[in-house]
Design a protein around this motif. Sequence first.
Motif, PDB file in Angstrom:
ATOM      1  N   ALA A 165      73.747  78.894  -2.010  1.00  0.00           N
ATOM      2  CA  ALA A 165      74.189  77.782  -2.854  1.00  0.00           C
ATOM      3  C   ALA A 165      74.124  76.451  -2.120  1.00  0.00           C
ATOM      4  CB  ALA A 165      75.608  78.055  -3.354  1.00  0.00           C
ATOM      5  N   ASP A 166      74.546  76.418  -0.860  1.00  0.00           N
ATOM      6  CA  ASP A 166      74.556  75.190  -0.078  1.00  0.00           C
ATOM      7  C   ASP A 166      73.702  75.379   1.173  1.00  0.00           C
ATOM      8  OD1 ASP A 166      75.047  72.926   1.408  1.00  0.00           O
ATOM      9  OD2 ASP A 166      77.229  73.008   1.231  1.00  0.00           O
ATOM     10  N   PRO A 167      72.584  74.652   1.285  1.00  0.00           N
ATOM     11  CA  PRO A 167      71.709  74.814   2.459  1.00  0.00           C
ATOM     12  C   PRO A 167      72.426  74.594   3.789  1.00  0.00           C
ATOM     13  CG  PRO A 167      70.623  73.494   0.771  1.00  0.00           C
ATOM     14  CD  PRO A 167      72.029  73.683   0.318  1.00  0.00           C
ATOM     15  N   PHE A 224      75.295  82.522  -3.789  1.00  0.00           N
ATOM     16  CA  PHE A 224      73.845  82.408  -3.883  1.00  0.00           C
ATOM     17  C   PHE A 224      73.495  81.447  -4.997  1.00  0.00           C
ATOM     18  CE2 PHE A 224      74.094  86.728  -1.956  1.00  0.00           C
ATOM     19  CZ  PHE A 224      73.254  86.509  -0.873  1.00  0.00           C
ATOM     20  N   ARG A 225      72.271  80.977  -4.957  1.00  0.00           N
ATOM     21  CA  ARG A 225      71.777  80.134  -6.049  1.00  0.00           C
ATOM     22  C   ARG A 225      71.743  80.955  -7.330  1.00  0.00           C
ATOM     23  NH1 ARG A 225      65.696  78.566  -5.588  1.00  0.00           N
ATOM     24  NH2 ARG A 225      65.605  80.739  -6.197  1.00  0.00           N
ATOM     25  N   ARG A 226      72.215  80.371  -8.412  1.00  0.00           N
ATOM     26  CA  ARG A 226      72.206  81.015  -9.723  1.00  0.00           C
ATOM     27  C   ARG A 226      71.066  80.458 -10.581  1.00  0.00           C
ATOM     28  NH1 ARG A 226      75.970  83.860  -6.979  1.00  0.00           N
ATOM     29  NH2 ARG A 226      76.862  85.436  -8.358  1.00  0.00           N
ATOM     30  N   PRO A 227      70.595  81.252 -11.557  1.00  0.00           N
ATOM     31  CA  PRO A 227      69.541  80.728 -12.435  1.00  0.00           C
ATOM     32  C   PRO A 227      70.064  79.531 -13.211  1.00  0.00           C
ATOM     33  CG  PRO A 227      69.888  83.094 -12.766  1.00  0.00           C
ATOM     34  CD  PRO A 227      71.000  82.614 -11.904  1.00  0.00           C
ATOM     35  N   HIS A 228      69.153  78.613 -13.543  1.00  0.00           N
ATOM     36  CA  HIS A 228      69.537  77.483 -14.376  1.00  0.00           C
ATOM     37  C   HIS A 228      69.840  77.987 -15.785  1.00  0.00           C
ATOM     38  CE1 HIS A 228      68.610  74.584 -11.322  1.00  0.00           C
ATOM     39  NE2 HIS A 228      67.360  75.034 -11.202  1.00  0.00           N
ATOM     40  N   PRO A 229      70.899  77.453 -16.437  1.00  0.00           N
ATOM     41  CA  PRO A 229      71.231  77.902 -17.790  1.00  0.00           C
ATOM     42  C   PRO A 229      70.139  77.511 -18.779  1.00  0.00           C
ATOM     43  CG  PRO A 229      72.576  76.003 -17.147  1.00  0.00           C
ATOM     44  CD  PRO A 229      71.809  76.422 -15.924  1.00  0.00           C
TER      45      PRO A 229
END
Length: 411
Positions: free
Chosen positions: A343-345, A406-411
């Motif tokens: 989520a945050d690099p 983690f990165r989540r898919p864009h809605p």
Amino acid sequence: MTTNASYPVPKLAAEVARLIAGHPLVDAVVDQIDGRMIRVGDHWLADFASCNYLGLDLDLEIIAGIPDSLERWGTHPSWARGIASPALYSRVEAVVRELLGTEDVLAFPTLTHIHNGVLPALTREGTLLVDNRSHRTLHDAAVIAKARGASVRRFRSGDVEQVERLLRGSTLPRVVCMDGVNSMTGNPPDLHAFAALAREHDATLYVDDAHGFGVIGERSGYDPSPYGRRGNGIVRWFGESYDHVVLAAGFSKAYSSLLAFAAVSTQLKQFLKVMVPAYVYGGPVPVASLASSLLGLQVNERRGDELRALLHHRTRTVLDHLDKLGVATSNISGFPLIELAIADPEDLHAVGRLLFDHGIYVTLAPYPVVPRDEVGFRVQLTAANTAEQVDQLLTVLQEVDDRFGFRRPHP
């Protein structure tokens, strides 16, 4: 007394340099292995950074068969290939030629040697189009091609329409190069579309199949897994022909051997023998690697499909778990390369430390190696990873998600 002058690290590389300087998941020294477990210092970790997809690096049949070749040929054939080659080379080339169903094959030590020599030889003073997400070694080879007179253009990954526009009016000879199975996303290109473009514009489609050869292959509809059969690469997986296509691949991934090859016509093979410095002048492949390649091909013929089915099962288990967590991955192929963006690099150092402390070894993906919104790590499954190791991985991935996200898919 003299001291080494400090070397100024380029700004873009500073973040990677900082990560390498103090992170246990980068540039590690492995002190011991036990199956797909590795010991780094006092830490034992489940290895999900290895690309030994079929687990042949640990295969006792292959290990037992190598000494016979060493007795016959010694440890190292000290000729450049342009001078002489032990018959092991031609035996490997013949078996790979039959496996792939291509007209001819030319072996080299590594894919980097192939790219750096074959791409400039194919392009000459013509046009080279490079997928902007292809492996770094292809981009480095493009620099060499440009220095020798080629016009180099880069295109958006997978953008067939852009490639078609770039091919119109471009200088002959024309070469379009890309990954087969992408080394980060695990996804293949639309090979049908790019091969059709190459034929329409009298271009050569050059495909680096480092992560496909040995893993995916021809499909009949009655296959042990979606990876297909025989592991004969992305061209056969798509049911394509080699018309206007050059396939480059290596044995270092699925076969755990130092060897690579280009699948070409016999006429092009003879041309490359004269034009590629790595063939004319380069050092040879060690005998043990030539032997392990041949032995691995024999194992592949007898039980490779069984290993690929197991590899698919291990990979599917991880992808299904991530899907239940709602975690986005770029992997839409089901192939055993899974890129996970956090989520945050800025949390990458801490995420990597958590993975290490919980006994999981993966490949970190920092910026600028990947774009900032893709910073995270790569998980690589092999047939030698046990079900228990995969369960351990799933537990730790849950921990990473709970603590960092983690990165989540864009809605």
